[in-house]
Structure formats: structure tokens, C-alpha cells
Design a protein around this motif. Structure first.
Motif: not given
Length: 266
Positions: A129-132, A134-136, A158, A167, A169, A230
Motif C-alpha cells: 500500500r501507498l501512504t494514505s 489524507q497524509e500528504v 508522496l 508517486t 494520488w 507510482d
């Protein structure tokens, strides 16, 4: 004109792009990304119409590969989409969708649909999984590219984008077609072509590197909301390039995408 969507429906087979579908190489052309999603949407409607007219249950086949060949200039004008079944079957089926502008084919898409089965006991090999999202933090992609499509999307890398490597979203608040629900897959595919713009190797004001195709291979059906890209971009020494992407949703990897590029100085 409805400003909350990329397209408006004219009739069963024709659509009008809104200004949100414009750019990025030219603002008087369509960005291919939402048009790719529209072709999947048209395939979905073709299958639904077939079930209704023939009084059939859902066949359970899953779209597992779709290839798009871009045949010409995508003018920001009315689109007609024709869908047919090239290879019917109970466990394997091939669909084709052709998009026409002013009566001329501009995109040809072919999609393999494969039977679903429970293979969870042997599933494996996918990227983690990639970092959410919501966290970037968001990144202003419009600082690199013009057009209504780029202005409409939420891009969250990210890490700071690097030449040829990012990478990120991608999401959008807009509907694909005004007043028509779209499948999670169509909405997901409508953002995938963005991959060729998030990891530019050279400035698009100095070099052109449009893709002439897009092919997706899926080992899992994506859930909606966010499309994770990615992406690695490679330029060769003789005018060709490749944009390669591992595709993700918020639950993990879902497949791969490839785009072949024609690389030219401006």
C-alpha cells in the motif's frame, strides 16, 4: 452548461465535453484522461443495455485489460461512441469501443473481460500500500500544465516530484457524465492518463512527449475515490519514450499501466 462534470450526454451514444475536459498540450483539445473513463462508461452502458434487452443476469465477467489507441487530434467537440462485442463468451469476452469526432475515429479501445473466481488462497505478488492520500499535501500541477482537466484535479504526491519519477494520488470532485452514475472502474480509469504529466523529465514548454496509447492490466478491480500512480518515465535516444505506472487504490496495488511516447523538441 453543467460545470460539475467532464461530459454532458446528448443522447444514448453522443456526449459533449465541458471546459473541464480541456488541455494539457492544447487547451482547445480534450485531455485524454476523462475520455478514457468515458469509453469505459460507454462499455458499461452497452453491457447494461444488453442485459436489459435480452433479460440476462449479470455475467460476472470483470474488465481485466483495456487498451486505448489514440488515432488523431481530440478536438474539444461532440463525441460519438460506438461499442460492440468482438468475441462473446461465458468466461472470456472482448469488447471494442470507438470514439468519433466529426465522424472520424479518434480513439479505439479494446477491453478483455474475464470470469471472476475465488483465488484469494493464492493471491500475492502485488506492491504494498501507498501512504494514505489524507497524509500528504496537494501539489499545484497547474504550475506545469494548462487546461481545465489539470485545474480540476487534486494531486497529492508522496514526495516532491522528480524528473521522470513521481508517486502521487489523484482525485476529482467532478462527475464523469452529468446526471449519469459511473462505475468505480470508469471513474478510476478517467484519472489514469494523468500519469504522463506527473513525472515530466523535461519541461513541456521545451519538449513534447505526448502518448499515443494507454494500456491497463488489472489483477484486482479498483475501488473509487482515489487513483494512485507510482510512475516512472523513460526517454530513449531515438525519439521514443515510455511512461510506466504501478496502479493503486487506497487498499493497495490494482495493476499496471503503460504509455508509449513520441518525444520531440518544441
Amino acid at each position: 452548461m453543467n460545470t460539475g462534470s467532464y461530459f454532458e450526454s446528448i443522447d444514448e451514444h453522443r456526449y459533449k465535453p465541458t471546459p473541464h475536459a480541456s488541455g494539457a498540450w492544447s487547451v482547445d483539445e480534450q485531455h485524454f484522461s476523462p475520455l478514457g473513463g468515458l469509453l469505459v462508461h460507454a462499455m458499461d452502458r452497452h453491457l447494461a443495455q444488453r442485459r436489459r434487452t435480452q433479460d440476462l443476469p449479470d455475467d460476472g465477467l470483470l474488465l481485466s485489460r483495456i487498451s486505448f489507441d489514440i488515432l488523431g487530434r481530440l478536438a474539444l467537440d461532440e463525441i460519438e461512441i460506438r461499442v460492440e462485442t468482438l468475441r462473446p463468451g461465458r468466461t472470456i469476452e472482448l469488447l471494442e469501443a470507438v470514439a468519433l469526432i466529426a465522424g472520424r475515429p479518434v480513439v479505439r479501445a479494446r477491453a478483455w473481460r474475464l470470469a471472476a473466481a475465488d483465488t484469494s488462497s493464492v493471491a500475492g505478488g502485488a506492491a504494498g500500500r501507498l501512504t494514505s492520500p489524507q497524509e500528504v499535501a496537494p501539489w499545484p500541477m497547474e504550475s506545469v500544465w494548462p487546461g481545465g482537466y489539470i485545474a480540476s484535479i487534486d494531486v497529492r504526491p508522496l514526495a516532491p516530484p522528480q524528473p521522470g519519477r513521481t508517486t502521487a494520488w489523484i482525485s476529482t470532485p467532478l462527475d464523469l457524465v452529468a446526471g449519469q452514475p459511473s462505475s468505480a472502474l470508469a471513474s478510476y480509469v478517467a484519472l489514469v492518463d494523468t500519469a504522463n504529466g506527473i513525472a515530466v523529465r523535461r519541461s513541456p514548454t521545451e519538449w513534447m512527449f505526448p502518448n499515443v496509447d494507454l494500456t491497463l492490466h488489472l489483477h484486482r478491480q479498483p475501488v473509487g475515490g482515489w487513483t494512485g500512480l507510482d510512475t516512472t518515465v523513460t526517454f530513449g535516444p531515438t525519439g521514443q519514450g515510455i511512461t510506466s505506472t504501478v496502479l493503486h487504490d487506497v487498499e493497495g496495488a490494482v495493476g499496471h499501466a503503460q504509455q508509449v511516447l513520441t518525444v520531440r523538441p518544441m
